[in-house]
Design an enzyme around this catalytic site. Structure first.
Site, PDB file in Angstrom:
ATOM      1  N   GLU A  89      36.365  41.690  40.909  1.00 25.43           N
ATOM      2  CA  GLU A  89      37.084  41.022  39.828  1.00 25.43           C
ATOM      3  C   GLU A  89      38.038  41.970  39.117  1.00 25.43           C
ATOM      4  O   GLU A  89      37.767  43.166  38.984  1.00 25.43           O
ATOM      5  CB  GLU A  89      36.082  40.487  38.799  1.00 25.43           C
ATOM      6  CG  GLU A  89      35.131  39.482  39.370  1.00 25.43           C
ATOM      7  CD  GLU A  89      34.057  39.073  38.390  1.00 25.43           C
ATOM      8  OE1 GLU A  89      33.653  37.905  38.426  1.00 25.43           O
ATOM      9  OE2 GLU A  89      33.621  39.928  37.583  1.00 25.43           O
ATOM     10  N   ASP A 118      25.443  35.715  34.903  1.00 24.80           N
ATOM     11  CA  ASP A 118      26.832  36.103  34.636  1.00 24.80           C
ATOM     12  C   ASP A 118      27.786  35.775  35.769  1.00 24.80           C
ATOM     13  O   ASP A 118      28.895  36.286  35.818  1.00 24.80           O
ATOM     14  CB  ASP A 118      26.919  37.585  34.273  1.00 24.80           C
ATOM     15  CG  ASP A 118      26.495  38.480  35.429  1.00 24.80           C
ATOM     16  OD1 ASP A 118      26.038  37.950  36.455  1.00 24.80           O
ATOM     17  OD2 ASP A 118      26.624  39.701  35.297  1.00 24.80           O
TER      18      ASP A 118
END
Lengths: 349, 349
Positions: free
Chosen positions: A65, A236
């Protein structure tokens, strides 16, 4: 040989080694407290930041990410991966690095390792949120999941919330042993527990931080009594949650950035319009945090780019005048900016 | 002192200095040719790549962008800024760096300067596209805009397309002088021109590469004769174009990635459904490139993440066994991956 690059060509780089030296130089409790203050200050000016959900590249085994943000003066981003299967190969589940740049010129101002820094900022954010949401007299925290993040959480809650006792539990007893050993002589009473139920006994704060990429149920509804604060770290990413849905339905839920948390957090289990409160609004006094002693408050934390921005800004200020960085020749800076080719040519001559 | 980090903790870093040494070691024409081959090979497997429009953070004075992509085995991204006003402050308009990482573990495998590398890959991409689109007998190129990219373009078109003459023009004659001086003894006939019209005389290929962030008209319709190939580099962000719309309407237009080019390229001046051809389809033989001698072909190039991926992959292979990189201690790699805190603690002891 070519002439030395100008000062503009250099980007300060904080290696893992130098990050560790910086933390020891300042002391870990001070770093966590300063980080929490910096993050809190940036949450107070929340509306000023560019907010983009992270840009994720998913594969079968993990995710990479990029998390960018900007306050209009500085731009920051973090590179971070999440590969739960790394552990069994002796690799980190999460590694990260980050960058700050000057919005006015686009020139990078700091490159830093962020594996350690992310662990520090995550713990600082958790404790900062708990300062606003947990019962005021909280002294005992249950720490469910005793992996790489656990010691940082325990020390942050001691330094920032005044916790004096941590009750540890992990499905792997050796993880609990390691965490307990690392926390010795830190001013905390550390209790190793054999079950999650045992860890919860007498705890006013419950931190969950486990790493499986799957819908797990670390806590079931009957385990959680009224009046506690839950700090849910491990849920998450899509498909990765830790709490039974019924707990969420009994809780007042606080999040960082709803568009991201609804996809990645515990609340991916709830209807998309289930009411949640943005943490920055509590910090800025716009909405109340905890309103009753029997209330369960839940910080559904997934980690947001502004926290990384705060952490990088802190590091940039902290290294000034120290030796805890090296200068990287990362930016081409020809004397005449149109003469990039001439710079290349002169390097040969 | 802490023990030395393991090999896994190190990320090879190619500085500007080392990039220049690598280019001189291999020779710039070979680097450009090899890059063009690598980019062409990656365009042949275009459909395999993750394609995301770049993630841009705009300010009044410029833009900072992250350009990620992945082929499923490696992940790459580039950080790049574009600040036209930097030039007058003695700074580069564009600076860049990039990273490759292993998709399977998320661990970074290469960090590299990309200011020089972007100039090289942009020139290599332009010449590779022209190889497929320009008239076969093209020997003369007009180079309109003689900034930092211009010499790289001229050398790439010589090495890859067999151009033997370049006709230079810039609104600033000193830029033309610098470009001409840098191109001396490169095996090119270099003609400095006093107007764009003069530069176009006898040119079968026209490269435009100017830097103003505004709708400009470097070329008007009456200046462009039939049968030429236009390599339009400078129109590469919203509000920044170089060609009169009428030229576009007369041309067969080839682009990298339509969703990005429609926002950033010359074709932002056209209807969103105006027909364009994707370059990778020409390269793979799925659609024809140039189909008639009188046709105007236009490569509306904005730069795409896959070209950076190709360039970084090339550098990673090229530095193996050389001394043209340094190892950065950028990734925390504790012996026990769950024991990040223990690694920190042992660094103090």
């Amino acid at each position: 040989m070519s002439p030395l690059p100008s000062e503009l060509a250099y980007v300060p780089f904080v290696s893992v080694e130098n990050m560790m030296r910086l933390v020891h130089h300042l002391g870990i409790e001070r770093v966590l407290t300063d980080l929490a203050d910096r993050i809190e200050a940036d949450f107070l000016r929340w509306e000023l930041f560019d907010k983009t959900p992270r840009v994720a590249s998913h594969s079968d085994v993990g995710v990479i990410e990029l998390m960018p943000t900007s306050d209009g003066e500085m731009y920051g981003f973090k590179y971070v991966n999440g590969h739960p299967k790394n552990m069994k190969d002796g690799l980190q589940t999460v590694t990260a690095f980050g960058l700050l740049a000057d919005v006015d010129t686009g020139y990078p101002k700091l490159l830093s390792e962020m594996t350690l820094l992310t662990a520090l900022r995550t713990a600082a954010t958790s404790a900062m949120a708990a300062k606003h949401l947990a019962p005021k007299a909280a002294k005992t925290m249950a720490m469910i999941g005793n992996g790489a993040q656990s010691e940082f959480q325990c020390i942050a809650f001691k330094a920032i919330c005044g916790i004096d006792t941590v009750r540890l539990y992990d499905v792997d007893p050796s993880a609990t042993d390691r965490c307990a050993a690392n926390l010795a002589q830190r001013g905390l009473t550390v209790v190793a527990c054999r079950s999650a139920e045992e860890a919860l006994e007498g705890a006013q704060i419950i931190t969950t931080c486990t790493a499986d990429k799957q819908y797990a149920t670390i806590l079931t509804d009957n385990m959680v009594g009224s009046g506690v604060h839950i700090n849910a770290i491990g849920g998450d990413c899509p498909g990765k949650t830790e709490l039974h849905r019924d707990i969420l339905l009994r809780s007042e839920i606080f999040v960082e950035y709803p568009p991201q948390t609804r996809v990645e957090g515990e609340i991916q289990q709830l209807d998309p319009d289930h009411a949640v409160t943005e943490l920055w609004q509590v910090i800025s006094g716009q909405v109340p945090g905890r309103t009753a002693a029997r209330q369960i408050t839940l910080f559904d934390s997934v980690g947001f780019a502004i926290e990384d921005f705060s952490a990088l800004s802190y590091v940039l200020a902290a290294i000034e005048g120290t030796e805890f960085f090296a200068n990287l020749d990362m930016i081409a800076d020809p004397d005449d900016p149109r003469d990039l080719f001439g710079m290349l040519q002169r390097a040969r001559d």
